[in-house]
Design an enzyme around this catalytic site. Sequence first.
Site, mmCIF file in Angstrom:
data_model
loop_
_atom_site.group_PDB
_atom_site.id
_atom_site.type_symbol
_atom_site.label_atom_id
_atom_site.label_comp_id
_atom_site.label_asym_id
_atom_site.label_seq_id
_atom_site.Cartn_x
_atom_site.Cartn_y
_atom_site.Cartn_z
ATOM 1 N N ASP A 1 136.086 8.069 72.480
ATOM 2 C CA ASP A 1 135.779 6.770 71.862
ATOM 3 C C ASP A 1 135.412 6.906 70.378
ATOM 4 O OD1 ASP A 1 136.326 5.581 74.249
ATOM 5 O OD2 ASP A 1 134.236 5.449 74.886
ATOM 6 N N ASP B 1 146.849 0.070 79.462
ATOM 7 C CA ASP B 1 146.448 -0.769 78.339
ATOM 8 C C ASP B 1 146.795 -0.083 77.032
ATOM 9 O OD1 ASP B 1 144.462 1.089 77.944
ATOM 10 O OD2 ASP B 1 142.887 -0.125 78.826
ATOM 11 N N LYS C 1 128.838 -2.611 77.382
ATOM 12 C CA LYS C 1 130.212 -2.384 77.861
ATOM 13 C C LYS C 1 130.325 -1.148 78.754
ATOM 14 C CE LYS C 1 134.867 -1.327 76.172
ATOM 15 N NZ LYS C 1 134.888 0.007 76.762
ATOM 16 N N ASN C 2 129.889 -0.004 78.277
ATOM 17 C CA ASN C 2 130.159 1.221 79.040
ATOM 18 C C ASN C 2 129.044 1.627 79.996
ATOM 19 O OD1 ASN C 2 132.459 1.126 77.570
ATOM 20 N ND2 ASN C 2 132.302 3.157 76.687
ATOM 21 N N ARG D 1 139.212 -3.352 82.361
ATOM 22 C CA ARG D 1 139.291 -2.282 83.368
ATOM 23 C C ARG D 1 137.986 -2.022 84.092
ATOM 24 N NH1 ARG D 1 143.398 1.009 83.707
ATOM 25 N NH2 ARG D 1 142.087 2.472 84.833
HETATM 26 N N1 EPU Z 1 142.423 9.416 85.128
HETATM 27 C C1 EPU Z 1 143.376 9.715 86.085
HETATM 28 N N2 EPU Z 1 143.129 9.334 87.375
HETATM 29 C C2 EPU Z 1 141.995 8.686 87.748
HETATM 30 C C3 EPU Z 1 141.022 8.376 86.758
HETATM 31 C C4 EPU Z 1 141.272 8.762 85.449
HETATM 32 O O1 EPU Z 1 144.408 10.305 85.782
HETATM 33 O O2 EPU Z 1 141.839 8.391 88.931
HETATM 34 C C5 EPU Z 1 142.675 9.812 83.719
HETATM 35 C C6 EPU Z 1 142.838 8.569 82.834
HETATM 36 O O3 EPU Z 1 144.187 8.099 82.880
HETATM 37 C C7 EPU Z 1 142.453 9.098 81.481
HETATM 38 C C8 EPU Z 1 141.375 10.151 81.789
HETATM 39 O O4 EPU Z 1 141.522 10.452 83.190
HETATM 40 O O5 EPU Z 1 143.550 9.735 80.877
HETATM 41 C C9 EPU Z 1 139.958 9.708 81.504
HETATM 42 O O6 EPU Z 1 139.667 8.529 82.209
HETATM 43 P P1 EPU Z 1 138.202 8.126 82.727
HETATM 44 O O7 EPU Z 1 138.328 7.697 84.129
HETATM 45 O O8 EPU Z 1 137.233 9.190 82.374
HETATM 46 O O9 EPU Z 1 137.902 6.869 81.793
HETATM 47 P P2 EPU Z 1 137.481 5.418 82.213
HETATM 48 O O10 EPU Z 1 136.374 5.460 83.204
HETATM 49 O O11 EPU Z 1 138.687 4.610 82.532
HETATM 50 C C10 EPU Z 1 135.580 5.192 80.423
HETATM 51 C C11 EPU Z 1 135.256 4.281 79.285
HETATM 52 C C12 EPU Z 1 136.211 4.517 78.146
HETATM 53 C C13 EPU Z 1 136.094 5.973 77.722
HETATM 54 C C14 EPU Z 1 136.374 6.886 78.918
HETATM 55 C C15 EPU Z 1 136.184 8.360 78.612
HETATM 56 C C16 EPU Z 1 134.332 2.292 80.245
HETATM 57 C C17 EPU Z 1 134.497 0.859 80.576
HETATM 58 N N3 EPU Z 1 135.355 2.904 79.705
HETATM 59 O O12 EPU Z 1 136.902 4.867 80.848
HETATM 60 O O13 EPU Z 1 135.791 3.676 77.090
HETATM 61 O O14 EPU Z 1 137.027 6.226 76.694
HETATM 62 O O15 EPU Z 1 135.474 6.556 79.995
HETATM 63 O O16 EPU Z 1 134.914 8.607 78.145
HETATM 64 O O17 EPU Z 1 133.261 2.874 80.441
HETATM 65 C C18 EPU Z 1 136.023 2.424 75.113
HETATM 66 O O18 EPU Z 1 134.824 2.200 75.189
HETATM 67 O O19 EPU Z 1 136.720 2.126 74.111
HETATM 68 C C19 EPU Z 1 136.691 3.076 76.239
HETATM 69 C C20 EPU Z 1 138.006 3.102 76.399
#
Ligand code: EPU
Length: 424
Positions: free
Chosen positions: A311, A123, A28-29, A99
């Site tokens: 997470d 979400d 997944k990640n 996402r």
């Molecule tokens: N954010 C912004 N603007 C952006 C991008 C992010 O404000 O342009 C904010 C987000 O709203 C959030 C924070 O920054 O509040 C962190 O977001 P990030 O972009 O780091 O997370 P992500 O890439 O959307 C991935 C994982 C998540 C994990 C996070 C943090 C995947 C598919 N998802 O999400 O995994 O929690 O990084 O480590 O890799 C899970 O596995 O349950 C999960 C949600």
Amino acid sequence: MSESPAEYFRIRPGAPLEGEIKVSGATKNSGLKQLAAAILAPGVSVFHNMPPVLDATVMIEVMRALGARVEWVGPETLEVDTGGDLVPEAPYELVSKMRASVNVLGPLLGRCGSARVALPGGDAIGSRRLDMHLRGLEAMGAEAHIEHGFIEARASALRGARIVLEFPSVGATENLLTAAVLAKGKTVIDNAAREPEITALSAYLTRMGAQITGAGTSTIEVDGVDELVPVEAELMADRIEAGTLLMACGIAGGEISLIGPRLEHIEMLTLKLGAMGMKVSPTADGIWAFSRGRPNAVDIATLPHPGFATDFMPTAVSLAAVSCGSAIITENLFDGRFGFVAELCRMGADIRTEGRHAVVRGVPRLSGCPVRATDVRAGAALVLAGLAAEGETEVHDVVHVDRGYRDLPGALAALGADITRVNG
Ligand code: EPU
């Protein structure tokens, strides 16, 4: 993994966990980001150690919609052929389901010079904006805007740029890294995310021919190259599954050995588990853990890597719920990740939430009842709570859990937990 919506997990308290288990590949990640990056190298790429979690099914549909040929060629081996012409548009029906499909944005722009990717929206864990993705691409010369629910991005030629991220976003770092590898000149991403999944993506791109230094630190430098070649990749062990199993051992007691994961990928979690009274140490091929009695209450605040991973927050709340004492758990990344707390309270947990904080007063034992998973990690938290609950716990809506875990009940059952997947 396919399932009917009525499937649920039935958990009864049992003996302490015991045994050795191989941790699944991080589909997944990590794997799905690499699958998206395969767009950059026309031809056949192969991914090994990629278990078919539900989110993989969605990403495969996204890749097919773009014009790639994708096929499982073994139980955990996926082959993708991006040799043909691609249609650089990811439709809403698919992106809204997951996402991570937003990760095709950078690779599509790099390969096709344009991309139209539906906005995934918020979400169950928060609003999840994409502004940093867009600003970074604009700095590289793309024209990027949001119109009619789609991100529309276009660049006749991406060029290297210095980008400072406002926050070390995992997704923004990944999209900018994959856009930069074929851009003209040097890109520097400052305040980059340092998660091990970023290092793994960078290693994959490097094997394809990209020139990248600094992945895993706050400053990533990329020298653009003219082309990348497809390669075979082997996914790393899923550190979130590893951490979930360690916390299961913390809640149920016992002694377990995990094969595959690296302790340094989850060091802050293991430090906290040590403070709770568990013993956790690295082994030649993974991680060993021992736990007896109720955990000590320990305060936790989530932060980007190498801080305490968001997470792990829901499962850490389950641990705190049965600990000796009170703990304050602070969620700093997502604005809506405490939704599952109401379900834990139905199981007898004593938790109050206020904005970004949860005050958890440990109780000796929870009490089993039917509960609903609201997202993948919330579901895991309820499963772990069931291990410490009297009577029977039923976790429903397990489709969320199966999005990210290959087979969480199977892994726990292999360690001696009394948990079964029931076809409702
Ligand atoms: N954010 C912004 N603007 C952006 C991008 C992010 O404000 O342009 C904010 C987000 O709203 C959030 C924070 O920054 O509040 C962190 O977001 P990030 O972009 O780091 O997370 P992500 O890439 O959307 C991935 C994982 C998540 C994990 C996070 C943090 C995947 C598919 N998802 O999400 O995994 O929690 O990084 O480590 O890799 C899970 O596995 O349950 C999960 C949600």
